[in-house]
Design a protein around this motif. Structure first.
Motif, PDB file in Angstrom:
ATOM      1  N   UNK A  59     -23.608  17.765 -31.902  1.00 28.01           N
ATOM      2  CA  UNK A  59     -24.004  17.955 -30.598  1.00 28.01           C
ATOM      3  C   UNK A  59     -23.120  18.333 -29.695  1.00 28.01           C
ATOM      4  N   UNK A  60     -21.931  18.139 -29.728  1.00 30.31           N
ATOM      5  CA  UNK A  60     -20.862  18.009 -28.527  1.00 30.31           C
ATOM      6  C   UNK A  60     -19.743  19.011 -28.667  1.00 30.31           C
ATOM      7  N   UNK A  61     -19.191  19.360 -30.095  1.00 24.52           N
ATOM      8  CA  UNK A  61     -18.251  19.951 -30.204  1.00 24.52           C
ATOM      9  C   UNK A  61     -18.346  21.755 -29.931  1.00 24.52           C
ATOM     10  N   UNK A  62     -19.692  22.248 -30.071  1.00 23.19           N
ATOM     11  CA  UNK A  62     -19.873  23.462 -29.538  1.00 23.19           C
ATOM     12  C   UNK A  62     -20.338  23.257 -28.170  1.00 23.19           C
ATOM     13  N   UNK A  63     -19.512  23.841 -27.268  1.00 25.26           N
ATOM     14  CA  UNK A  63     -19.865  23.738 -25.923  1.00 25.26           C
ATOM     15  C   UNK A  63     -21.131  24.336 -25.255  1.00 25.26           C
ATOM     16  N   UNK A  64     -21.507  25.344 -26.110  1.00 27.15           N
ATOM     17  CA  UNK A  64     -22.888  25.989 -25.790  1.00 27.15           C
ATOM     18  C   UNK A  64     -23.819  24.895 -26.071  1.00 27.15           C
ATOM     19  N   UNK A  65     -23.844  24.593 -27.232  1.00 26.62           N
ATOM     20  CA  UNK A  65     -25.022  23.371 -27.485  1.00 26.62           C
ATOM     21  C   UNK A  65     -24.824  22.455 -26.358  1.00 26.62           C
ATOM     22  N   UNK A  66     -23.683  21.851 -26.078  1.00 26.00           N
ATOM     23  CA  UNK A  66     -23.555  20.845 -25.183  1.00 26.00           C
ATOM     24  C   UNK A  66     -24.088  21.003 -23.919  1.00 26.00           C
ATOM     25  N   UNK A  67     -23.645  22.162 -23.096  1.00 21.14           N
ATOM     26  CA  UNK A  67     -24.129  22.976 -22.147  1.00 21.14           C
ATOM     27  C   UNK A  67     -25.757  22.686 -22.142  1.00 21.14           C
ATOM     28  N   UNK A  68     -26.414  23.096 -23.209  1.00 22.90           N
ATOM     29  CA  UNK A  68     -27.644  23.049 -23.283  1.00 22.90           C
ATOM     30  C   UNK A  68     -28.498  21.506 -23.064  1.00 22.90           C
ATOM     31  N   UNK A  69     -27.607  20.786 -23.760  1.00 27.64           N
ATOM     32  CA  UNK A  69     -28.129  19.367 -23.653  1.00 27.64           C
ATOM     33  C   UNK A  69     -27.843  18.764 -22.145  1.00 27.64           C
ATOM     34  N   UNK A  70     -26.814  19.344 -21.603  1.00 23.88           N
ATOM     35  CA  UNK A  70     -26.621  18.600 -20.236  1.00 23.88           C
ATOM     36  C   UNK A  70     -27.484  19.474 -19.266  1.00 23.88           C
ATOM     37  N   UNK A  71     -27.840  20.647 -19.664  1.00 22.30           N
ATOM     38  CA  UNK A  71     -29.208  21.133 -18.694  1.00 22.30           C
ATOM     39  C   UNK A  71     -30.511  20.448 -19.027  1.00 22.30           C
ATOM     40  N   UNK A  72     -30.638  19.910 -20.161  1.00 26.63           N
ATOM     41  CA  UNK A  72     -32.123  19.363 -20.522  1.00 26.63           C
ATOM     42  C   UNK A  72     -31.944  17.878 -19.682  1.00 26.63           C
ATOM     43  N   UNK A  73     -30.984  17.342 -19.601  1.00 18.37           N
ATOM     44  CA  UNK A  73     -30.561  16.025 -19.110  1.00 18.37           C
ATOM     45  C   UNK A  73     -30.664  16.310 -17.737  1.00 18.37           C
ATOM     46  N   UNK A  74     -30.255  17.245 -17.095  1.00 15.05           N
ATOM     47  CA  UNK A  74     -30.316  17.384 -15.620  1.00 15.05           C
ATOM     48  C   UNK A  74     -31.870  17.574 -15.203  1.00 15.05           C
ATOM     49  N   UNK A  75     -32.573  18.324 -16.073  1.00 16.86           N
ATOM     50  CA  UNK A  75     -33.952  18.460 -15.727  1.00 16.86           C
ATOM     51  C   UNK A  75     -34.559  17.145 -15.768  1.00 16.86           C
ATOM     52  N   UNK A  76     -34.578  16.310 -16.595  1.00 16.66           N
ATOM     53  CA  UNK A  76     -35.068  14.910 -16.802  1.00 16.66           C
ATOM     54  C   UNK A  76     -34.713  14.182 -15.516  1.00 16.66           C
ATOM     55  N   UNK A  77     -33.408  14.281 -15.146  1.00 14.68           N
ATOM     56  CA  UNK A  77     -33.151  13.694 -13.975  1.00 14.68           C
ATOM     57  C   UNK A  77     -33.860  13.900 -12.845  1.00 14.68           C
ATOM     58  N   UNK A  78     -34.627  14.964 -12.593  1.00 13.95           N
ATOM     59  CA  UNK A  78     -35.585  15.261 -11.609  1.00 13.95           C
ATOM     60  C   UNK A  78     -36.822  13.980 -11.586  1.00 13.95           C
ATOM     61  N   UNK A  79     -37.030  13.609 -12.692  1.00 13.95           N
ATOM     62  CA  UNK A  79     -37.899  12.727 -12.881  1.00 13.95           C
ATOM     63  C   UNK A  79     -37.688  11.399 -12.778  1.00 13.95           C
ATOM     64  N   UNK A  80     -36.429  10.916 -13.491  1.00 14.15           N
ATOM     65  CA  UNK A  80     -35.973   9.673 -13.118  1.00 14.15           C
ATOM     66  C   UNK A  80     -34.454   9.590 -13.292  1.00 14.15           C
ATOM     67  N   UNK A  81     -33.594   8.605 -12.851  1.00 17.84           N
ATOM     68  CA  UNK A  81     -32.461   8.455 -13.131  1.00 17.84           C
ATOM     69  C   UNK A  81     -31.917   8.526 -14.806  1.00 17.84           C
TER      70      UNK A  81
END
Ligand code: UD1
Length: 364
Positions: A212-234
């Motif tokens: 999940x984290x060693x490939x920075x492109x995949x990590x970037x995608x996870x971070x984007x998704x988490x950021x989108x979720x953080x619009x809903x709740x912390x």
């Protein structure tokens, strides 16, 4: 089964990484009241204070008797450093039994040394299988089980795997989950400083698997998704050192206004965070188990799990690497549709006591 020349009542525990410490705490406590001498080898696989020392303090484990100080490295470097440094310690100590925990490199390395020296090994958390040999942990599990004299399993699926792999039934004991022993024992001791400053509703995240984290492109995608979720709740994200390095490599792009990054959390604080989270997003094994016990919904971002019982009986859902599905699952939980589970058999806080009784019955 124990060698008459060995130090007849001496058990040597080998640990190296965070989840090992939690499991050791249960077994060490259960053996403390018996007439057994215990000592601890810390391989040094995890060495930062917040990954190691704080855990020893909170879990009430004494300081290690030996520290191999191996530190980080490639799979081969880390494993071989433990093998060569541990051999000297175990030859000098001549314990009656070496206990190893879980599936980390320290587990495999210690078991390998002992099996060549004909020192019996007990594997705590034996028999779990993801059937995914691309993960170093799966190799560690299979090989450690082959080399162990006593195999303590957390759930019945593990016994079935060991039978299929030709391990004699007489060596295998279904004892339950020692990680839950520690959780049950320590949850009542969570203090105010461990509960401070948490939002009323939040998502808790941990990600550290290389996939999940060693490939920075995949990590970037996870971070984007988490950021989108953080619009809903912390969204609170205690960051493992492996992941921190990768986030740093992403540089400025990793900054987020709403995602709340923090460092690795102490054991008690993290338990409290898990217990009170709306849901947990993780790729950790132990967290799938803890959330099942606590009744907190868990969304596992992996294609497989070595702990299917947390899906069959518990609150765990395997969402794979599907970011859209992850978002949908969180949104469903947010509006009240949460998976309810039950606690698997023998996850009752007494697993380590069972281990202690079995060791006595084996003549230790
Ligand atoms: C290891 C285990 C994994 C377990 C995890 C729990 C193996 C193969 N993996 O993964 O099964 O789920 O521990 O956390 O044994 N680092 C630090 N400080 C530390 C420890 C590590 O900065 O105290 C950094 C180093 O850069 C290191 C990286 O984290 O290279 C990874 O550490 P390592 O122990 O190799 O693997 P984990 O990812 O922690």
């Amino acid at each position: 089964m124990f060698d008459s020349k060995a130090n007849s009542s001496h058990v040597l525990h080998v640990v190296g990484a965070r989840p090992n410490f939690v499991k050791l705490a249960a077994v060490f406590t259960a053996l403390k009241d018996r007439t057994i001498r215990q000592s601890i080898v810390h391989t040094g696989q995890h060495y930062d204070d917040d990954m190691s020392r704080i855990f020893f303090n909170q879990l009430g484990i004494p300081d290690p008797d030996f520290n191999l100080d191996v530190g980080s490295g490639s799979q081969a470097q880390q494993t071989s450093a433990i093998v060569s440094r541990f051999e000297r310690v175990v030859i000098d100590a001549r314990p009656a039994l070496v206990m190893v925990y879980g599936d980390v490199n320290s587990t495999l390395a210690a078991a390998l040394v002992c099996s060549k020296l004909l020192i019996p090994v007990a594997h705590v958390e034996a028999g779990l299988r993801s059937f995914d040999r691309t993960m170093p942990e799966e190799i560690n599990r299979v090989l450690t089980d082959q080399m162990s004299s006593l195999l303590f399993t957390p759930s019945i699926d593990a016994n079935r795997h060991l039978t299929k792999e030709g391990i004699p039934k007489a060596k295998v004991f279904l004892v339950g989950n020692v990680m839950i022993d520690t959780l049950k024992r320590l949850l009542p001791y969570v203090t105010a400083d461990s509960t401070a400053e948490l939002p009323e509703k939040y998502v808790l995240v941990t990600l550290h698997r290389p996939s999940n984290v060693d490939d920075t492109a995949r990590l970037r995608q996870w971070l984007d998704t988490l950021e989108e979720l953080s619009a809903l709740l912390p969204v609170i994200f205690p960051v493992h050192p492996r992941t921190r390095q990768k986030i740093l490599e992403l540089g400025a792009h990793a900054h987020s206004a709403t995602l709340q990054f923090c460092g690795p959390q102490p054991y008690l604080r993290f338990l409290w965070m898990e217990k009170n989270a709306l849901c947990v997003i993780t790729d950790s094994g132990g967290i799938q188990e803890e959330t099942t016990f606590l009744g907190t919904p868990c969304l596992t971002v992996r294609d497989n799990t070595e702990r299917p019982i947390t899906i069959e009986m518990g609150t765990n859902v395997l969402v794979g690497l599907d970011r859209k599905r992850l978002k949908t699952e969180v949104e469903q939980i947010f509006i009240g549709f949460r998976k309810k589970g039950t606690i698997p058999p023998l996850w009752d806080g007494c697993a380590a006591e069972r281990i202690a009784s079995i060791l006595s019955s084996q003549g230790l």
